[in-house]
Design a protein around this motif. Structure first.
Motif, PDB file in Angstrom:
ATOM      1  N   PHE A  88      -2.894  14.483   7.100  1.00  0.00           N
ATOM      2  CA  PHE A  88      -2.212  14.506   5.808  1.00  0.00           C
ATOM      3  C   PHE A  88      -2.279  13.101   5.226  1.00  0.00           C
ATOM      4  CE2 PHE A  88       1.398  13.608   3.088  1.00  0.00           C
ATOM      5  CZ  PHE A  88       1.336  14.648   2.177  1.00  0.00           C
ATOM      6  N   THR A  89      -2.842  13.020   4.065  1.00  0.00           N
ATOM      7  CA  THR A  89      -2.947  11.715   3.391  1.00  0.00           C
ATOM      8  C   THR A  89      -2.968  11.892   1.880  1.00  0.00           C
ATOM      9  OG1 THR A  89      -4.228   9.686   3.194  1.00  0.00           O
ATOM     10  CG2 THR A  89      -5.483  11.682   3.601  1.00  0.00           C
ATOM     11  N   THR A  90      -2.428  10.900   1.228  1.00  0.00           N
ATOM     12  CA  THR A  90      -2.478  10.943  -0.238  1.00  0.00           C
ATOM     13  C   THR A  90      -3.432   9.873  -0.734  1.00  0.00           C
ATOM     14  OG1 THR A  90      -0.569   9.484  -0.303  1.00  0.00           O
ATOM     15  CG2 THR A  90      -0.131  11.834  -0.573  1.00  0.00           C
ATOM     16  N   LYS A  91      -3.971   9.159   0.290  1.00  0.00           N
ATOM     17  CA  LYS A  91      -4.829   8.047  -0.092  1.00  0.00           C
ATOM     18  C   LYS A  91      -6.233   8.554  -0.406  1.00  0.00           C
ATOM     19  CE  LYS A  91      -1.961   5.120   2.627  1.00  0.00           C
ATOM     20  NZ  LYS A  91      -1.765   4.546   3.929  1.00  0.00           N
ATOM     21  N   GLY A  92      -6.880   7.871  -1.260  1.00  0.00           N
ATOM     22  CA  GLY A  92      -8.198   8.264  -1.706  1.00  0.00           C
ATOM     23  C   GLY A  92      -9.213   8.270  -0.579  1.00  0.00           C
ATOM     24  N   GLY A 109      -7.806   6.396   3.663  1.00  0.00           N
ATOM     25  CA  GLY A 109      -6.818   6.974   4.591  1.00  0.00           C
ATOM     26  C   GLY A 109      -7.376   8.176   5.325  1.00  0.00           C
ATOM     27  N   MET A 110      -7.070   8.220   6.676  1.00  0.00           N
ATOM     28  CA  MET A 110      -7.525   9.360   7.485  1.00  0.00           C
ATOM     29  C   MET A 110      -6.416  10.388   7.645  1.00  0.00           C
ATOM     30  SD  MET A 110     -10.619   9.223   8.532  1.00  0.00           S
ATOM     31  CE  MET A 110     -10.493  10.381   9.847  1.00  0.00           C
ATOM     32  N   GLY A 111      -5.176   9.970   7.377  1.00  0.00           N
ATOM     33  CA  GLY A 111      -4.032  10.875   7.575  1.00  0.00           C
ATOM     34  C   GLY A 111      -3.703  11.093   9.058  1.00  0.00           C
ATOM     35  N   LEU A 112      -4.156  10.138   9.922  1.00  0.00           N
ATOM     36  CA  LEU A 112      -3.864  10.296  11.366  1.00  0.00           C
ATOM     37  C   LEU A 112      -2.792   9.300  11.854  1.00  0.00           C
ATOM     38  CD1 LEU A 112      -7.366  10.884  12.963  1.00  0.00           C
ATOM     39  CD2 LEU A 112      -5.449  12.462  12.949  1.00  0.00           C
ATOM     40  N   GLY A 113      -2.594   8.245  11.097  1.00  0.00           N
ATOM     41  CA  GLY A 113      -1.678   7.159  11.510  1.00  0.00           C
ATOM     42  C   GLY A 113      -0.295   7.632  11.940  1.00  0.00           C
ATOM     43  N   LEU A 114       0.404   8.363  11.049  1.00  0.00           N
ATOM     44  CA  LEU A 114       1.784   8.791  11.375  1.00  0.00           C
ATOM     45  C   LEU A 114       1.815   9.867  12.453  1.00  0.00           C
ATOM     46  CD1 LEU A 114       3.510   8.734   7.854  1.00  0.00           C
ATOM     47  CD2 LEU A 114       3.843   7.180   9.784  1.00  0.00           C
ATOM     48  N   ALA A 115       0.747  10.739  12.439  1.00  0.00           N
ATOM     49  CA  ALA A 115       0.671  11.791  13.464  1.00  0.00           C
ATOM     50  C   ALA A 115       0.615  11.153  14.844  1.00  0.00           C
ATOM     51  CB  ALA A 115      -0.546  12.660  13.219  1.00  0.00           C
ATOM     52  N   ARG A 174       1.391  -1.283   7.644  1.00  0.00           N
ATOM     53  CA  ARG A 174       0.199  -1.059   6.789  1.00  0.00           C
ATOM     54  C   ARG A 174       0.485  -0.041   5.695  1.00  0.00           C
ATOM     55  NH1 ARG A 174      -4.231  -1.420  10.953  1.00  0.00           N
ATOM     56  NH2 ARG A 174      -5.018  -3.540  10.580  1.00  0.00           N
ATOM     57  N   ASN A 175       1.124   1.080   6.094  1.00  0.00           N
ATOM     58  CA  ASN A 175       1.468   2.116   5.105  1.00  0.00           C
ATOM     59  C   ASN A 175       2.362   1.546   4.011  1.00  0.00           C
ATOM     60  OD1 ASN A 175      -0.007   4.140   6.220  1.00  0.00           O
ATOM     61  ND2 ASN A 175       1.721   5.116   7.299  1.00  0.00           N
ATOM     62  N   ALA A 176       3.311   0.659   4.438  1.00  0.00           N
ATOM     63  CA  ALA A 176       4.243   0.060   3.476  1.00  0.00           C
ATOM     64  C   ALA A 176       3.479  -0.817   2.475  1.00  0.00           C
ATOM     65  CB  ALA A 176       5.301  -0.746   4.224  1.00  0.00           C
ATOM     66  N   GLU A 236      11.407  -0.680   6.006  1.00  0.00           N
ATOM     67  CA  GLU A 236      11.686  -0.241   4.628  1.00  0.00           C
ATOM     68  C   GLU A 236      10.746  -0.992   3.657  1.00  0.00           C
ATOM     69  OE1 GLU A 236      16.515   0.233   5.308  1.00  0.00           O
ATOM     70  OE2 GLU A 236      15.752  -1.008   3.646  1.00  0.00           O
ATOM     71  N   ASP A 237      10.383  -0.267   2.629  1.00  0.00           N
ATOM     72  CA  ASP A 237       9.568  -0.970   1.615  1.00  0.00           C
ATOM     73  C   ASP A 237      10.114  -0.698   0.209  1.00  0.00           C
ATOM     74  OD1 ASP A 237       8.282   1.421   0.387  1.00  0.00           O
ATOM     75  OD2 ASP A 237       7.492   1.663   2.452  1.00  0.00           O
ATOM     76  N   SER A 238       9.625  -1.399  -0.743  1.00  0.00           N
ATOM     77  CA  SER A 238      10.074  -1.202  -2.134  1.00  0.00           C
ATOM     78  C   SER A 238       8.935  -0.550  -2.947  1.00  0.00           C
ATOM     79  CB  SER A 238      10.462  -2.552  -2.755  1.00  0.00           C
ATOM     80  OG  SER A 238       9.381  -3.465  -2.609  1.00  0.00           O
TER      81      SER A 238
HETATM   82  P1  ADP Z   1      -3.102   7.405   5.844  1.00  0.00           P
HETATM   83  O1  ADP Z   1      -2.373   6.137   5.794  1.00  0.00           O
HETATM   84  O2  ADP Z   1      -4.441   7.358   6.426  1.00  0.00           O
HETATM   85  O3  ADP Z   1      -2.948   8.244   4.616  1.00  0.00           O
HETATM   86  P2  ADP Z   1      -0.832   8.143   7.418  1.00  0.00           P
HETATM   87  O4  ADP Z   1      -0.638   9.254   8.370  1.00  0.00           O
HETATM   88  O5  ADP Z   1      -0.570   6.780   7.865  1.00  0.00           O
HETATM   89  O6  ADP Z   1      -2.349   8.300   6.922  1.00  0.00           O
HETATM   90  O7  ADP Z   1      -0.016   8.439   6.119  1.00  0.00           O
HETATM   91  C1  ADP Z   1       0.043   9.732   5.605  1.00  0.00           C
HETATM   92  C2  ADP Z   1       0.579   9.703   4.224  1.00  0.00           C
HETATM   93  O8  ADP Z   1       1.988   9.423   4.208  1.00  0.00           O
HETATM   94  C3  ADP Z   1       0.024   8.673   3.349  1.00  0.00           C
HETATM   95  O9  ADP Z   1      -1.211   9.103   2.763  1.00  0.00           O
HETATM   96  C4  ADP Z   1       1.087   8.484   2.278  1.00  0.00           C
HETATM   97  O10 ADP Z   1       0.997   9.510   1.272  1.00  0.00           O
HETATM   98  C5  ADP Z   1       2.339   8.751   3.000  1.00  0.00           C
HETATM   99  N1  ADP Z   1       2.996   7.490   3.309  1.00  0.00           N
HETATM  100  C6  ADP Z   1       2.864   6.783   4.422  1.00  0.00           C
HETATM  101  N2  ADP Z   1       3.596   5.690   4.396  1.00  0.00           N
HETATM  102  C7  ADP Z   1       4.190   5.685   3.155  1.00  0.00           C
HETATM  103  C8  ADP Z   1       5.088   4.769   2.485  1.00  0.00           C
HETATM  104  N3  ADP Z   1       5.542   3.654   3.079  1.00  0.00           N
HETATM  105  N4  ADP Z   1       5.533   5.095   1.215  1.00  0.00           N
HETATM  106  C9  ADP Z   1       5.103   6.243   0.633  1.00  0.00           C
HETATM  107  N5  ADP Z   1       4.285   7.130   1.238  1.00  0.00           N
HETATM  108  C10 ADP Z   1       3.803   6.842   2.464  1.00  0.00           C
END
Ligand code: ADP
Length: 596
Positions: free
Chosen positions: A548-552, A556-562, A500-502, A530-532
Motif C-alpha cells: 500500500f503506497t500513495t507515493k508515485g 514507494g514500494m508500500g512495504l516499509g510499514l508492513a 523517512r515516511n515523515a 510525529e510530523d507536521s
Molecule cells: P512507501 O513509503 O513505499 O509508500 P510505506 O509502507 O512506508 O510505503 O508507506 C505506505 C503509505 O503510508 C505511504 O505511501 C503514505 O501514503 C502513507 N504514509 C506513511 N507515512 C506517512 C506519514 N508520515 N504521513 C502521511 N502518510 C504517510
C-alpha cells in the motif's frame, strides 16, 4: 569424609543427649532426695514419738505392778505379829508346830513365798516352809537389813537372794513387840519371778535396779545382779551377801545411754534400744523400759525402700512417657520431612514440565512467527508476481524497441530505452531487497537494548537527508536507559522507515517539524514519531498492508510499514498510526519494557 562428618555429628548429638539425660537425672535425684529425706525424718519422728508413748505407758504400768505387788503383802507381817500363837511362841518357845502350820496356812491364803518368825537374835523359830529340806528354821538372818530395821522397831523392806534357797525375793519385816520390847520379827518373802516371767513371755525388755544401783529384776537373765554403770562396781551388795561364803562382786552392766533429739537411746552388748526410766519412789528403785530399735529401724528402712522404689518407678514412668513422646515426635518429624520431600519432588517435576512447556511454546511461537511470515509471503507473492510482471512486460517491450533501434542505428533513442530498463531493474532490485529483509528468519537471540540508542543511530543515519529536506528535529529521550528485548538493528530499521515516511509526508509542507519521543508507560516502552506533514488519508490500518503506497511509481514500494509492523509484533509489541489534531501524523510503537 561426609560419612565421617555425619558420624561425628551423630556422636556429638548422642553425647549432648546423654549429657542432657544425666543433668535431668541428677535434678530428679535431688528433687527425690528433697522429698524423701524430710519424709523419712518426719516418719522417724512420728515413729519415735509413738514408741516413746508406748514406753511411758509401760513404765507407768510396771511401776504400778511392782509396787502394787509388794504393797499387797505389806500387811501380812503385821497381821502375823498380832497373832496370839506367834506371840506365845516368842514368849514361851512353845507350840512351834502350831505356829508353823499357822504360817503355812497364811502362805497358802496369801500366795506369799515364805512367812517366818525370827527371835530377837535373828534366829528363825517358825516358818511356812517348815516341811521343806531347806527350811528356814534354825537359820539366822540377823545380818539382813530388814532384820535390823525391824529390830529397831521399824518396818523393813529389802531385796535379797536367799542364803539357803538361793531364790531371790523381796523381804518385808515387822517387829513383834511384847511388853514394849521387840521380842521377835515377822517376815514375808515375796517372789518377783512371776513378773519377770510375764515380761519374758511378752518379749519385753525391762530392768529394775534397787536403791544401790544393782539390777534386781530383769527380763533377760544376763542383765540381772549387775551394777548399773557408775554405781557400786567392785562391791558385793548386801542383797547378794551370804555370811561365811565368798561371793563374786557383780560386774557392771555394759549399758550406755545417750540422748538423741530428745530421745534416750540405750545400748547393751551392741544392741540398741529406745529407753525410758521411771523411779518407783517409795522403794527408791529405778525402772528402765527398753524398746529394741531394730524393728523401728526396720520399719524406717522399709519405708525408705518403698519411697526409693516409688521414686525409681516414677522416674521410669516419666522416662517412658518422655521416650514415647520423643519417638512420636521424631516419627512425626520424619513423616513431615518425607511429605516435604514429596512436595519438593513434585514441585521440581512441575518446574521441569513448565520449563519444557515453555520451550515448546517458544519453539511453537517461533514457528508461528515464521509461518505467519510465510503466509504473508504467500499472500504478497501474488502481489509481487503482479508487481514484477509489469516491469518485466515493460522491459520486454523496451528490449524489442532496443533491438529495433539497434538495427536502425538510432543511438540516442537507444540510450533512452536503456535508461528506462535500468530504472525498471533498479525498481525490481529495491523490491527484492526489501522482501529479502522481510523473509529472513531472525536467528539472533533477543537481547536487551536501549531504545534511546536505536533512535540516536537512526537520526545519525538520516542526518544528511533531514538536513537536505530542511526538517527541524525535536527529540525527547529519557535520561536513564529504557530497555526492550529484541534486536536493536531491527528497531533502528523501523525508526529509519518512520522518519523517512515523515520526511516524505512533509515534502510540500511549510513548516517541517519532526518530534521523536521515547518514554516509559507502565510496563511498556513507547516510541512516538510525529510530523507536521499532510497527515494520513483514509483508514490508518490500511497503511500497514503490504504494497500500500500513495507515493508515485518508483519512489514507494508500500512495504516499509508492513515490514515495520511485523518486526514490532515479533518483539511482542504493536504499532499504530493516527492523525494529529494540528495536522500531520503520529506513529506509535509500543514494546514491552524490560525490567531487570
Ligand atoms: P512507501 O513509503 O513505499 O509508500 P510505506 O509502507 O512506508 O510505503 O508507506 C505506505 C503509505 O503510508 C505511504 O505511501 C503514505 O501514503 C502513507 N504514509 C506513511 N507515512 C506517512 C506519514 N508520515 N504521513 C502521511 N502518510 C504517510
Amino acid at each position: 569424609m561426609e560419612q565421617q562428618g555425619k558420624r561425628s555429628w551423630l556422636a556429638r548429638f548422642g553425647q549432648s543427649l546423654v549429657r542432657r539425660r544425666l543433668i535431668v537425672s541428677a535434678v530428679y535425684l535431688l528433687l527425690a532426695a528433697a522429698v524423701i529425706l524430710p519424709a523419712q525424718s518426719l516418719l522417724r519422728d512420728s515413729l519415735m514419738f509413738e514408741q516413746q508413748q508406748l514406753i511411758n505407758e509401760r513404765l507407768a504400768l510396771y511401776e504400778r505392778t511392782i509396787y502394787g505387788e509388794l504393797q499387797r503383802y505389806r500387811t501380812i507381817p503385821y497381821l502375823v505379829a498380832q497373832s496370839e500363837l506367834v506371840q506365845d511362841l516368842l514368849r514361851y518357845r512353845t507350840a512351834v508346830l502350831q505356829a508353823n502350820r499357822y504360817l503355812e496356812e497364811a502362805v497358802r491364803d496369801s500366795e506369799a513365798d515364805v512367812i517366818y518368825i525370827m527371835d530377837a537374835n535373828g534366829t528363825t523359830l517358825a516358818s511356812s516352809n517348815w516341811r521343806a529340806p531347806d527350811s528356814f528354821i534354825g537359820g539366822n538372818f540377823s545380818f539382813r537389813a530388814y532384820f535390823r530395821d525391824a529390830k529397831a522397831g521399824r518396818e523393813g523392806g529389802q531385796f535379797a537372794v536367799g542364803t539357803t534357797s538361793r531364790v531371790p525375793g523381796y523381804y518385808i519385816s515387822r517387829p513383834i513387840e511384847l511388853g514394849g520390847v521387840v521380842a521377835g520379827v515377822a517376815v514375808v518373802k515375796i517372789s518377783l519371778t512371776g513378773i519377770e516371767r510375764s515380761w519374758q513371755t511378752h518379749d519385753e525388755s525391762v530392768l529394775v535396779a534397787d536403791h544401790a544401783g544393782l539390777v534386781v529384776m530383769a527380763s533377760r537373765d544376763n542383765w540381772r545382779y549387775r551394777w548399773l554403770p557408775g554405781t557400786g562396781a567392785g562391791v558385793v551388795p548386801p542383797a547378794l551377801e551370804i555370811p561365811g561364803a565368798h561371793v563374786d562382786e557383780p560386774p557392771e552392766l555394759p549399758l550406755t545411754i545417750s540422748s538423741r533429739r530428745g530421745y534416750e537411746i540405750a545400748e547393751i552388748d551392741g544392741e540398741r534400744f529406745l529407753s525410758g526410766r521411771n523411779r518407783i519412789e517409795p522403794l527408791e528403785w529405778e525402772l528402765t523400759y527398753l524398746l529394741p530399735m531394730a524393728p523401728i529401724n526396720q520399719r524406717l528402712d522399709t519405708s525408705l525402700l518403698i519411697m526409693i522404689a516409688a521414686a525409681v518407678m516414677l522416674y521410669l514412668l516419666i522416662a517412658l512417657l518422655h521416650e514415647r513422646r520423643e519417638t512420636l515426635r521424631s516419627r512425626r518429624e520424619a513423616a513431615d520431612a518425607a511429605e516435604l520431600r514429596a512436595v519438593n519432588t513434585q514441585l521440581q517435576t512441575e518446574i521441569e514440565e513448565r520449563r519444557r512447556a515453555e520451550q515448546e511454546l517458544r519453539a511453537a511461537e517461533a514457528e508461528l512467527v515464521q509461518a505467519t511470515k510465510m503466509a504473508a509471503l504467500g499472500q504478497i507473492s501474488a502481489s509481487v508476481a503482479h508487481e514484477i510482471n509489469q516491469p518485466l512486460a515493460a522491459m520486454r517491450t523496451n528490449l524489442a524497441s532496443a533491438r529495433l533501434l539497434i538495427t536502425r542505428g538510432s543511438q540516442e533513442e537507444l540510450a533512452d530505452v536503456m535508461q528506462q530498463v535500468d530504472s525498471l531493474v533498479h525498481r525490481m532490485s529495491v523490491m527484492t531487497r526489501e522482501l529479502k529483509t522481510f523473509a529472513r528468519k531472525s536467528d539472533e537471540r533477543a537481547e536487551p537494548f536501549d531504545l534511546r540508542d536505536s533512535v540516536s543511530n537512526a537520526l545519525l543515519l538520516l542526518r544528511g537527508e533531514l538536513a537536505g529536506a530542511d526538517v527541524q528535529v525535536d527529540t525527547a529521550l529519557p535520561e536513564t536507559p529504557l530497555e526492550a528485548l529484541g534486536e536493536q538493528v531491527r528497531l533502528e530499521q523501523v525508526t529509519v522507515n518512520l522518519i523517512r515516511n515523515a520526511i516524505d509526508a512533509m515534502e510540500s509542507a511549510e513548516e517541517r517539524v519532526l518530534r521523536i519521543r521515547v518514554q516509559e508507560e507502565g510496563a511498556h516502552a513507547v516510541l512516538t514519531v510525529e510530523d507536521s506533514g499532510s497527515g494520513i488519508s483514509g483508514d490508518p490500518r490500511q497503511l500497514f498492508e503490504p504494497f500500500f503506497t500513495t507515493k508515485g511509481s518508483g519512489s514507494g514500494m508500500g512495504l516499509g510499514l508492513a515490514i515495520a509492523e511485523r518486526i514490532v509484533t515479533a518483539m511482542g509489541g504493536s504499532i499504530n498510526a493516527q492523525n494529529l489534531p494540528s495536522g500531520g501524523a503520529r506513529f506509535t510503537v509500543t514494546l514491552p519494557r524490560r525490567t531487570s
